[in-house]
Design an enzyme around this catalytic site. Structure first.
Site, PDB file in Angstrom:
ATOM      1  NE  ARG A 116      -0.618  31.409  56.154  1.00  0.00           N
ATOM      2  CZ  ARG A 116      -1.917  31.458  56.441  1.00  0.00           C
ATOM      3  NH1 ARG A 116      -2.349  31.085  57.636  1.00  0.00           N
ATOM      4  NH2 ARG A 116      -2.778  31.906  55.557  1.00  0.00           N
ATOM      5  CE  LYS A 132      -8.898  30.879  61.534  1.00  0.00           C
ATOM      6  NZ  LYS A 132      -8.188  32.100  61.074  1.00  0.00           N
ATOM      7  NE  ARG A 188     -12.859  31.391  56.100  1.00  0.00           N
ATOM      8  CZ  ARG A 188     -11.709  30.721  56.245  1.00  0.00           C
ATOM      9  NH1 ARG A 188     -11.710  29.480  56.624  1.00  0.00           N
ATOM     10  NH2 ARG A 188     -10.570  31.327  55.999  1.00  0.00           N
ATOM     11  NE  ARG A 239      -6.999  34.515  52.957  1.00  0.00           N
ATOM     12  CZ  ARG A 239      -5.771  34.205  53.382  1.00  0.00           C
ATOM     13  NH1 ARG A 239      -4.717  34.653  52.719  1.00  0.00           N
ATOM     14  NH2 ARG A 239      -5.600  33.469  54.444  1.00  0.00           N
ATOM     15  NE  ARG A 266      -3.075  29.701  52.575  1.00  0.00           N
ATOM     16  CZ  ARG A 266      -3.999  29.797  53.524  1.00  0.00           C
ATOM     17  NH1 ARG A 266      -3.808  29.207  54.694  1.00  0.00           N
ATOM     18  NH2 ARG A 266      -5.106  30.473  53.325  1.00  0.00           N
TER      19      ARG A 266
HETATM   20  P1  ADP Z   1      -4.618  31.281  60.781  1.00  0.00           P
HETATM   21  O1  ADP Z   1      -4.736  29.772  60.772  1.00  0.00           O
HETATM   22  O2  ADP Z   1      -5.486  31.922  61.822  1.00  0.00           O
HETATM   23  O3  ADP Z   1      -4.785  31.901  59.436  1.00  0.00           O
HETATM   24  P2  ADP Z   1      -1.783  30.742  61.249  1.00  0.00           P
HETATM   25  O4  ADP Z   1      -1.763  29.837  62.441  1.00  0.00           O
HETATM   26  O5  ADP Z   1      -1.542  30.130  59.916  1.00  0.00           O
HETATM   27  O6  ADP Z   1      -3.139  31.630  61.247  1.00  0.00           O
HETATM   28  O7  ADP Z   1      -0.708  31.904  61.533  1.00  0.00           O
HETATM   29  C1  ADP Z   1      -0.483  32.933  60.550  1.00  0.00           C
HETATM   30  C2  ADP Z   1       1.000  33.284  60.523  1.00  0.00           C
HETATM   31  O8  ADP Z   1       1.350  33.948  61.738  1.00  0.00           O
HETATM   32  C3  ADP Z   1       1.938  32.081  60.406  1.00  0.00           C
HETATM   33  O9  ADP Z   1       3.026  32.472  59.618  1.00  0.00           O
HETATM   34  C4  ADP Z   1       2.350  31.801  61.857  1.00  0.00           C
HETATM   35  O10 ADP Z   1       3.635  31.209  61.933  1.00  0.00           O
HETATM   36  C5  ADP Z   1       2.343  33.199  62.465  1.00  0.00           C
HETATM   37  N1  ADP Z   1       1.896  33.228  63.871  1.00  0.00           N
HETATM   38  C6  ADP Z   1       0.940  32.465  64.457  1.00  0.00           C
HETATM   39  N2  ADP Z   1       0.793  32.814  65.763  1.00  0.00           N
HETATM   40  C7  ADP Z   1       1.672  33.830  65.986  1.00  0.00           C
HETATM   41  C8  ADP Z   1       2.010  34.632  67.138  1.00  0.00           C
HETATM   42  N3  ADP Z   1       1.388  34.453  68.306  1.00  0.00           N
HETATM   43  N4  ADP Z   1       2.955  35.577  66.992  1.00  0.00           N
HETATM   44  C9  ADP Z   1       3.581  35.758  65.799  1.00  0.00           C
HETATM   45  N5  ADP Z   1       3.319  35.056  64.687  1.00  0.00           N
HETATM   46  C10 ADP Z   1       2.373  34.097  64.776  1.00  0.00           C
HETATM   47  P1  AMP Z   2      -7.843  29.164  55.335  1.00  0.00           P
HETATM   48  O1  AMP Z   2      -6.828  28.066  55.096  1.00  0.00           O
HETATM   49  O2  AMP Z   2      -8.726  28.883  56.501  1.00  0.00           O
HETATM   50  O3  AMP Z   2      -7.201  30.526  55.391  1.00  0.00           O
HETATM   51  O4  AMP Z   2      -8.793  29.159  54.057  1.00  0.00           O
HETATM   52  C1  AMP Z   2      -8.305  29.423  52.775  1.00  0.00           C
HETATM   53  C2  AMP Z   2      -9.447  29.631  51.792  1.00  0.00           C
HETATM   54  O5  AMP Z   2     -10.220  28.413  51.672  1.00  0.00           O
HETATM   55  C3  AMP Z   2     -10.481  30.685  52.183  1.00  0.00           C
HETATM   56  O6  AMP Z   2     -10.073  32.013  51.824  1.00  0.00           O
HETATM   57  C4  AMP Z   2     -11.696  30.221  51.386  1.00  0.00           C
HETATM   58  O7  AMP Z   2     -11.566  30.533  50.013  1.00  0.00           O
HETATM   59  C5  AMP Z   2     -11.601  28.712  51.528  1.00  0.00           C
HETATM   60  N1  AMP Z   2     -12.307  28.247  52.732  1.00  0.00           N
HETATM   61  C6  AMP Z   2     -11.742  27.642  53.816  1.00  0.00           C
HETATM   62  N2  AMP Z   2     -12.672  27.363  54.730  1.00  0.00           N
HETATM   63  C7  AMP Z   2     -13.861  27.800  54.245  1.00  0.00           C
HETATM   64  C8  AMP Z   2     -15.191  27.821  54.737  1.00  0.00           C
HETATM   65  N3  AMP Z   2     -15.499  27.341  55.946  1.00  0.00           N
HETATM   66  N4  AMP Z   2     -16.148  28.363  53.939  1.00  0.00           N
HETATM   67  C9  AMP Z   2     -15.861  28.847  52.731  1.00  0.00           C
HETATM   68  N5  AMP Z   2     -14.628  28.878  52.214  1.00  0.00           N
HETATM   69  C10 AMP Z   2     -13.627  28.362  52.955  1.00  0.00           C
END
Ligand code: ADP
Ligand code: AMP
Length: 217
Positions: free
Chosen positions: A130, A15, A90, A173, A162
């Protein structure tokens, strides 16, 4: 082209990666609730201290706090003409609140909800590999490495891992997503704004599928 966009999908679906690209191309802000929480955590604000225990356990921060934070962010003038939301809503309560907020601050509604689909087995490897930039750019040690190890390609800032990207927290999660966030798929499907995107392909291909979907709206 659609302007009020909600990215849906499990943690690790991509995302944030795709939201950054959309925001850049459409010239609208990328609003990530997780990034805002993490910025508050770094700055030791009251909100950050309150959210920290939930984030590090992989639980959701309570709705009232999260909704107030997003209301505040969406009320700023830069969001009036569009926004790409990532990580919010969410829960069903957050989705209902978003409808009210968008109507109040911009007379707008959610135009499209791309739901990035990725098999659960892929998510853990994506999340544990990541690496994140404090400004929200994300990399992967194997799938999307930065040009210079440990440094963001965009702003040169040092990348970090992270605290909630450990195997144990990641697994939790994903469970939280399945229980609390998945119902939103049906909520937006009923409204006719949900579009499924295959997230299990290279980043460029996911982007191509996404932009094709956005162009339809
Ligand atoms: P989200 O925001 O949904 O948690 P991220 O955009 O942070 O996901 O992506 C999670 C991890 O996967 C990151 O390390 C990113 O670089 C990697 N990633 C994202 N899209 C792809 C893809 N299409 N193929 C492989 N790795 C990906
Ligand atoms: P994310 O960066 O989207 O993976 O979010 C990291 C963490 O932030 C989540 O696991 C939650 O603890 C908190 N968080 C982010 N967005 C929300 C949301 N919309 N509602 C509740 N908690 C959130």
């Amino acid at each position: 082209m659609a302007k009020h966009i909600v990215m849906l999908g499990p943690p690790g679906a991509g995302k944030g990666t795709q939201a950054k690209r959309i925001a850049e191309k459409l010239g609208i802000p990328h609003v990530s609730s997780g990034d805002i929480f993490r910025e508050n955590l770094r700055n030791r604000t009251e909100l950050g201290r309150m959210a920290e225990e939930y984030i590090n356990r992989g639980e959701l921060v309570p709705d009232d706090v999260t909704i107030a934070m997003i209301r505040d962010r969406l009320s700023r003038p830069d969001c009036r003409d569009g926004v790409v939301l990532d990580g919010f809503p969410r829960t069903p309560a957050q989705a209902a609140a978003l409808d009210t907020i968008l109507q109040e601050v911009a007379g707008a509604q959610v135009d499209i909800v791309p739901c990035i689909r990725v098999p659960e087995s892929v998510l853990v490897e994506r999340l544990t590999g990541r690496r994140s930039c404090p400004r929200g750019h994300v990399y992967h040690l194997k799938f999307n490495p930065p040009a210079e190890p440990g440094k963001c390609d965009h702003d040169g800032l040092e990348l970090f891992q992270r605290e909630d990207d450990t195997r144990e927290t990641v697994t939790h999660r994903i469970q939280v997503y399945n229980q609390q966030t998945q119902p939103l798929i049906e909520y937006y499907e009923k409204r006719g704004v949900l579009v499924n995107i295959n997230g299990d392909q290279p980043i460029e291909n996911v982007s191509a599928e996404l932009f094709a979907a956005l162009a339809q709206v």
